[in-house]
Design an enzyme around this catalytic site. Structure first.
Site, PDB file in Angstrom:
ATOM      1  N   ASP A 113     112.810 -23.383 -22.069  1.00 15.60           N
ATOM      2  CA  ASP A 113     112.188 -24.425 -22.880  1.00 15.60           C
ATOM      3  C   ASP A 113     110.739 -24.599 -22.456  1.00 15.60           C
ATOM      4  OD1 ASP A 113     112.693 -25.768 -20.494  1.00 15.60           O
ATOM      5  OD2 ASP A 113     113.437 -27.586 -21.453  1.00 15.60           O
TER       6      ASP A 113
ATOM      7  N   TYR B 200     107.120 -25.889 -21.015  1.00  8.94           N
ATOM      8  CA  TYR B 200     106.699 -26.699 -19.874  1.00  8.94           C
ATOM      9  C   TYR B 200     106.671 -28.166 -20.299  1.00  8.94           C
ATOM     10  CZ  TYR B 200     104.891 -22.273 -17.907  1.00  8.94           C
ATOM     11  OH  TYR B 200     104.748 -20.996 -17.424  1.00  8.94           O
TER      12      TYR B 200
ATOM     13  N   PHE C 258     106.050 -19.255 -20.986  1.00  4.63           N
ATOM     14  CA  PHE C 258     105.356 -18.940 -19.730  1.00  4.63           C
ATOM     15  C   PHE C 258     103.837 -19.145 -19.805  1.00  4.63           C
ATOM     16  CE2 PHE C 258     109.235 -16.280 -19.367  1.00  4.63           C
ATOM     17  CZ  PHE C 258     109.790 -16.877 -18.242  1.00  4.63           C
TER      18      PHE C 258
ATOM     19  N   HIS D  67     115.049 -14.096 -12.772  1.00  8.31           N
ATOM     20  CA  HIS D  67     113.976 -14.910 -13.358  1.00  8.31           C
ATOM     21  C   HIS D  67     112.782 -14.961 -12.401  1.00  8.31           C
ATOM     22  CE1 HIS D  67     111.975 -18.533 -14.938  1.00  8.31           C
ATOM     23  NE2 HIS D  67     112.623 -18.282 -16.064  1.00  8.31           N
TER      24      HIS D  67
END
Length: 220
Positions: free
Chosen positions: A65, A67, A78, A187
């Site tokens: 989701d 930031y 990102f 991740h």
């Protein structure tokens, strides 16, 4: 339902926009923006799709989701706007690129430059309440973005899917690995990057695959 989005995506996703769940999702999101601070800015909700129409998609990167800190989310997973400090996961992505390709860490975390080359930077959930991670999960965004991934997989081959972490790997399970390149690892979060993200060499593998297919590699 009329949604302000890139024309190619509108045609591809009109069935979703006309579905009852999307009407409910739209009502929820509008109420959230009206009652408090939500990220990204409303004009940027579909920015990942607008910046990378289906005909240009070469690479798909799936986030979870947006930031949820002030000034961070810009509609691409990102990515942050120019001048915003790098969040930890983005910093680790740049460290891996530096190690993998020998490219210096950039001064900006704005990944528009990737999207414009055909990298779809897709969060599973496209909005979030300020300072409340995953606050808009479970309201329909996941179904919508599942449809995005599924339609790309159905209509295109030779796409590279970078699936970082268990969440992205579950979301990418619909992708046909025989017709595309599917790369999986941990991740880039500081909690997991040392468990396989660092040293994965996904960026050089992506470019080698694209080059072998006669495509322009990505300038990461």
């Amino acid at each position: 339902m009329e949604v302000r989005i890139n024309d190619e995506w509108r045609e591809l996703l009109q069935e979703e926009f006309d579905s009852p769940y999307f009407e409910e999702l739209t009502a929820f999101v509008r109420a959230e923006y009206a009652s408090g601070t939500v990220y990204p800015a409303g004009r940027n909700i579909f920015r990942a799709l607008d910046k990378c129409p289906p005909s240009k998609v070469k690479v798909v990167i799936i986030g979870q989701d947006p930031y949820h800190g002030e000034g961070q989310a810009n509609g691409l997973c990102f990515s942050v706007n120019d001048g915003v400090p790098f969040p930890p996961s983005l910093r680790n992505i740049f460290k891996e690129i530096e190690s993998d390709l020998g490219k210096p860490i950039p001064t900006s975390g704005n990944l528009d430059r990737w999207a414009e080359q055909g990298v779809l930077l897709l969060n599973a959930t496209l909005t979030v309440r300020a300072h409340q991670a995953a606050s808009h999960a479970g309201h329909g965004w996941e179904r919508f973005t599942d449809a995005v991934v599924r339609r790309i997989s159905e209509r295109k081959e030779g796409v590279v899917y970078l699936l970082w972490g268990a969440y992205a790997q579950r979301k990418g399970a619909v992708v046909d690995g025989a017709r595309n390149l599917v790369l999986k690892c941990a991740h880039p979060s500081p909690l997991s990057a040392h468990n396989g993200f660092f040293g994965s060499r996904h960026f050089s593998q992506t470019n080698a695959y694209l080059t072998a297919r006669g495509e322009e590699p990505i300038n990461w």
